[in-house]
Design an enzyme around this catalytic site. Structure first.
Site, mmCIF file in Angstrom:
data_model
loop_
_atom_site.group_PDB
_atom_site.id
_atom_site.type_symbol
_atom_site.label_atom_id
_atom_site.label_comp_id
_atom_site.label_asym_id
_atom_site.label_seq_id
_atom_site.Cartn_x
_atom_site.Cartn_y
_atom_site.Cartn_z
ATOM 1 N N HIS A 72 5.557 4.757 1.170
ATOM 2 C CA HIS A 72 5.055 3.394 1.122
ATOM 3 C C HIS A 72 4.470 3.273 2.255
ATOM 4 C CE1 HIS A 72 5.194 -1.034 1.536
ATOM 5 N NE2 HIS A 72 5.225 -0.762 0.314
ATOM 6 N N HIS A 73 2.936 2.358 2.846
ATOM 7 C CA HIS A 73 2.679 2.395 4.136
ATOM 8 C C HIS A 73 3.838 2.232 5.473
ATOM 9 C CE1 HIS A 73 -0.828 2.979 6.461
ATOM 10 N NE2 HIS A 73 -1.955 2.519 5.644
ATOM 11 N N SER A 74 4.388 1.262 4.885
ATOM 12 C CA SER A 74 5.459 0.692 5.650
ATOM 13 C C SER A 74 6.269 2.040 7.062
ATOM 14 C CB SER A 74 6.482 -0.795 5.462
ATOM 15 O OG SER A 74 7.055 0.724 4.158
ATOM 16 N N ASN B 117 2.491 2.684 12.345
ATOM 17 C CA ASN B 117 1.170 2.033 11.692
ATOM 18 C C ASN B 117 1.128 1.423 13.741
ATOM 19 O OD1 ASN B 117 0.641 2.258 9.178
ATOM 20 N ND2 ASN B 117 2.938 0.690 9.034
ATOM 21 N N VAL C 21 0.330 -1.288 -0.097
ATOM 22 C CA VAL C 21 -0.150 -0.170 -0.070
ATOM 23 C C VAL C 21 0.888 1.168 0.072
ATOM 24 C CG1 VAL C 21 -1.750 1.703 1.319
ATOM 25 C CG2 VAL C 21 -2.158 -1.366 0.804
#
Length: 505
Positions: A165-167, A356, A55
């Site tokens: 990047h979602h990381s 996150n 994602v």
């Protein structure tokens, strides 16, 4: 005259690097980042490297002035690159680790050459972001980039596209990062102010009931929390095992996480949201969900009835099937610190959680044609109130962490993917600054946030900024071929709800 204004603006912006250096180069912060050369990725960060969970978060930023790329690059050194996540590679050596490197900004700041005589600048920007969603970022560099487009659109003088990047973090973390790179236009040394929602205290008349009343209310509150949590957890588990949404025009086929996305947005008045909120004793989030519910119903009713896209609502019959199950994955920030605290963390090395830290709830939408437009907001408030008085978000976050630790990334990815793919859409509402802000000296016109890489054909994001609210759709075009119409339906629903409020005064 225009060249003179440009020269004045350029001189003003060029004064900013020294200011930003002073703010960002905190000695303690430098020490803390330099000593942590390697650090393992969290389980949640590793999850976003799974093929079906790759994602990216996109922030489309409209500016009121042209963008000066050299100024942006000069300031990135003193702000964004101070954060270890944005100056680190994600290296796999058995376990994935963050490894600090020297960042080459030329690979991260992209300034394409543009045709100044293009026919449709708005369509060009839309297509540019669409094509961007077809690609990822090379893992040989930190997983972020910035695209600067000096093109005049209908609502801005230039556009910046921030892709991450979602990381690297969730939407709330990345909003804090953006805020740390901005300052108030009227107070150049002040960080933006983010409103904090105050919990409303319910006043009870204890003159006659005293301790007994407080005990009864307390017991009822605990019972509601227990009951709502149990119902929501059962529905969550059922969704993970077998329960799917009804097939509907917004629910696409398997494999949507690999398809490109069309991003469209509309900017409306935040005062209209506040008017409805104050009159109906709700929240901005309730209003956003209400108009979304109304807009989805309006769009879907047109499709089921085979109506023309420009048909007036008064001519539209109720063509909707009964008992449509349509749910959204609503992201919830579980971080005890607010966005402002995270911005302070970057500048002052204060303590705040980063990464996150999100749970989500499965939010049902009532798809129906209502005679009273205000019913959409009433229904949204009732649903959200039950979700607020529940531990569903904490449960979803906790169960994800447990599965990650006990069964590994593959199992956690599989469960998360099943839950998302069995719902229809994603929804989020992010609170933005109260004051007009500048991004490295460039005043913002709007901020439109979204993402791609999830197994949903539709993602709806609300983002407030000063006195505006930007509604952004991220859609799979094969499933939703006319996203502009859907966006217009949501905006039209706000208008109808506002008119209903004014009509009852």
């Amino acid at each position: 005259m225009e060249s003179e204004k440009g020269a004045i603006l350029m001189r003003r912006i060029k004064q900013l690097p020294a200011i930003e250096t002073k703010r960002s180069c905190n000695g303690e912060n430098n020490k803390s980042t330099e000593t942590r050369e390697e650090e393992p990725l969290s389980p949640a960060a590793r999850l976003f490297h799974e093929p079906n969970f790759n994602v990216y978060i996109i922030a489309i930023i409209g500016f009121k002035t042209p963008i000066y790329p050299e100024v942006v690059k000069a300031n990135l050194v003193h702000t964004l690159l101070k954060h270890p996540r944005f100056s680190s590679l994600q290296v796999s050596d058995g376990d994935m680790k963050w490894v600090r490197i020297a960042v080459d900004l030329e690979k991260h700041v992209i300034v394409p050459e543009l045709n100044p005589n293009m026919d449709s600048p708005d369509k060009f920007v839309e297509d540019y972001v669409y094509n961007l969603s077809k690609t990822g970022i090379d893992k040989s560099q930190p997983l972020w980039d910035v695209h600067l487009l000096n093109v005049v659109t209908s609502d801005s003088e230039a556009v910046g596209i921030f892709r991450v990047h979602h990381s690297l973090g969730d939407g709330t973390s990345l909003m804090s990062l953006l805020l740390a790179c901005t300052r108030q236009i009227n107070h150049p040394e002040a960080l933006p102010t983010i409103p904090v929602m105050k919990k409303r205290r319910i006043q009870h008349n204890t003159k006659y009931y005293g301790v007994f009343w407080r005990v009864v209310v307390g017991f009822w509150s605990v019972f509601q929390l227990f009951w709502n949590s149990m119902v929501n957890i059962i529905m969550f588990m059922a969704t993970a095992l077998f329960l799917k949404d009804t097939d509907n025009p917004f629910k696409g086929p398997p494999g949507l996480e690999f398809t490109p996305r069309r991003f469209v947005h509309r900017t409306v008045s935040l005062d209209d949201f506040k008017l409805v909120k104050n009159e109906m004793n709700t929240t901005i989030n309730d209003v956003a969900l209400g108009i979304t519910q109304a807009g989805l119903s309006r769009y879907m009713n047109r499709i089921y009835g085979g109506s023309k896209k420009d048909e007036e609502p008064s001519e539209m019959k109720n063509n909707l099937p009964k008992n449509i199950r349509l749910r959204s994955a609503l992201l919830i920030n579980l971080r005890p610190s607010g966005i402002q605290a995270l911005a302070d963390m970057m500048e002052k090395d204060s303590k705040a959680k980063w990464g996150n830290w999100i749970g989500y709830v499965l939010l049902p939408f009532n798809i129906a044609i209502r005679d009273d437009p205000l019913d959409y907001v009433r229904e949204a408030k009732a649903i959200v109130d039950r979700k607020k008085h529940s531990l569903e978000a904490i449960f979803t976050f906790s169960i994800s962490e447990i599965v990650l630790k006990l069964f590994g990334i593959k199992a956690a990815s599989s469960i998360s993917h099943k839950i998302l793919s069995r719902t229809t859409m994603s929804f989020s509402n992010i609170v933005g600054p109260l004051e007009e802000i500048g991004y490295y000296g460039h005043p913002l016109a709007y901020l439109a946030a979204s993402s791609y890489g999830l197994p949903h054909a539709l993602m709806i994001n609300f983002q407030s900024y000063v006195d505006k609210m930007t509604i952004t759709l991220s859609v799979d075009e094969d499933t939703i071929p006319n996203p502009h119409q859907l966006c217009d339906d949501i905006v039209e629903s706000l208008k109808l709800i506002k008119e209903a409020i004014l009509g009852r005064r």
